[in-house]
Design a protein around this motif. Sequence first.
Motif, PDB file in Angstrom:
ATOM      1  N   TYR A   1       0.779   3.167  -3.359  1.00 42.90           N
ATOM      2  CA  TYR A   1      -0.448   3.774  -3.866  1.00 42.90           C
ATOM      3  C   TYR A   1      -1.088   4.650  -2.794  1.00 42.90           C
ATOM      4  O   TYR A   1      -1.095   4.296  -1.617  1.00 42.90           O
ATOM      5  CB  TYR A   1      -1.447   2.687  -4.285  1.00 42.90           C
ATOM      6  CG  TYR A   1      -0.882   1.673  -5.242  1.00 42.90           C
ATOM      7  CD1 TYR A   1      -0.891   1.899  -6.611  1.00 42.90           C
ATOM      8  CD2 TYR A   1      -0.320   0.489  -4.769  1.00 42.90           C
ATOM      9  CE1 TYR A   1      -0.353   0.971  -7.492  1.00 42.90           C
ATOM     10  CE2 TYR A   1       0.218  -0.441  -5.638  1.00 42.90           C
ATOM     11  CZ  TYR A   1       0.199  -0.197  -6.992  1.00 42.90           C
ATOM     12  OH  TYR A   1       0.741  -1.115  -7.855  1.00 42.90           O
TER      13      TYR A   1
ATOM     14  N   GLN B   1      -4.407   5.710  -3.231  1.00 49.54           N
ATOM     15  CA  GLN B   1      -5.753   5.129  -3.212  1.00 49.54           C
ATOM     16  C   GLN B   1      -5.795   3.953  -4.194  1.00 49.54           C
ATOM     17  O   GLN B   1      -6.260   4.087  -5.330  1.00 49.54           O
ATOM     18  CB  GLN B   1      -6.800   6.176  -3.600  1.00 49.54           C
ATOM     19  CG  GLN B   1      -6.988   7.283  -2.578  1.00 49.54           C
ATOM     20  CD  GLN B   1      -8.083   8.250  -3.009  1.00 49.54           C
ATOM     21  OE1 GLN B   1      -7.936   8.980  -3.983  1.00 49.54           O
ATOM     22  NE2 GLN B   1      -9.192   8.241  -2.281  1.00 49.54           N
ATOM     23  N   PRO B   2      -5.310   2.807  -3.765  1.00 44.18           N
ATOM     24  CA  PRO B   2      -5.283   1.659  -4.684  1.00 44.18           C
ATOM     25  C   PRO B   2      -6.681   1.154  -5.007  1.00 44.18           C
ATOM     26  O   PRO B   2      -7.535   1.031  -4.129  1.00 44.18           O
ATOM     27  CB  PRO B   2      -4.481   0.620  -3.902  1.00 44.18           C
ATOM     28  CG  PRO B   2      -4.670   0.988  -2.463  1.00 44.18           C
ATOM     29  CD  PRO B   2      -4.764   2.481  -2.444  1.00 44.18           C
TER      30      PRO B   2
ATOM     31  N   THR C   1       0.812  -1.224   0.000  1.00 47.78           N
ATOM     32  CA  THR C   1       0.000   0.000   0.000  1.00 47.78           C
ATOM     33  C   THR C   1       0.843   1.271   0.000  1.00 47.78           C
ATOM     34  O   THR C   1       0.328   2.365  -0.240  1.00 47.78           O
ATOM     35  CB  THR C   1      -0.934   0.012   1.225  1.00 47.78           C
ATOM     36  OG1 THR C   1      -0.146  -0.162   2.417  1.00 47.78           O
ATOM     37  CG2 THR C   1      -1.950  -1.106   1.135  1.00 47.78           C
TER      38      THR C   1
END
Length: 342
Positions: free
Chosen positions: A51, A53-54, A48
Amino acid sequence: MTTYRDSGVDVEAGNRTVELIKPLAASTQGPEVLAGVGPFSGLFALDTHRYRQPVLVASTDGVGTKVLLAAGAGRHGQIGADLVNHCVNDVLTAGAEPLFFLDYLATGRLLPAVAEQVVTGVARACLENGCALIGGETAEMPGFYADGEYDIAGFIVGVVEKAKVIDGRAVLPGDALIALPSAGLHTNGYSLARQVFFEAAGWRADTFASELGTTIGEALLAPHRSYLSIVRPLIERDLVKGLAHITGGGITENLPRTLPEGCAAEIDLQSWLVPPIFRLLQQQGAIPRAEMFRAFNMGVGLVILCAARDAERVIDLATRAGEPNAFRLGLVVAGERSVRYV
């Protein structure tokens, strides 16, 4: 005394298959794979930190009746790779990088050597696409499939930054359509092709076709390409507004799926030479043009939608990435969401 094996299901063959598959899957896995083949589910730890906002992007598909040709020719590994490449292209249309893959193989009688070849192809394509093979299922179903018959399906999950999702919303009239060529039928239209060549014409897979310079079987077994390495540099430079993977339904049905309301696609039929395999199919089957463009990809594997000002740059970058035959297919015009051939 009656055993499971008496009913046609060989548990020991299943166990042998799993042992053959484990090292193949392991060869595709990095440290993010916490559990692969063996447990009831695969575990994948998403990084995470990469990213803000994956967004996870998932897809599933099969290879249709191409599997009959591949199995008949002993090309089990290729059909496994075709499956992965098809699924990779599907999540690519959203701008996603593939993360992990699972496969499903169903057969009438499990032959561990055949299953190993199929999964070898799956693993090879996963490696080529930077995708981990973290699990799957092998089902022995006597009475449903005949001995020697099998079918495969794939399940893929990819990831894209939310701000980078490609969904076609930015597409406008005047935008360009850039085509990346297919290698052949890829994994669609095989039921019709088999009917035309093998049932109506009475040809066999080893029938040599001078128009193709090879046998019918070899032409039909051309691999399904992955476009990930070609398109990735375009996505990184924010040059892509939309992507259409030309699969079942052809250009006619697939291209509108990436168009917003008020936009239509205008295809220049003079912009490319349709490959010989499709011309031979149309001739032998007396297939109307509209049906050809709905059943087959007609030599176009992926369509990139981009701003007209970026069209030449897109073609140039595609060439540098290994696709020298990208070409302008047409343009986006105002109108009801559809495809027009001019």
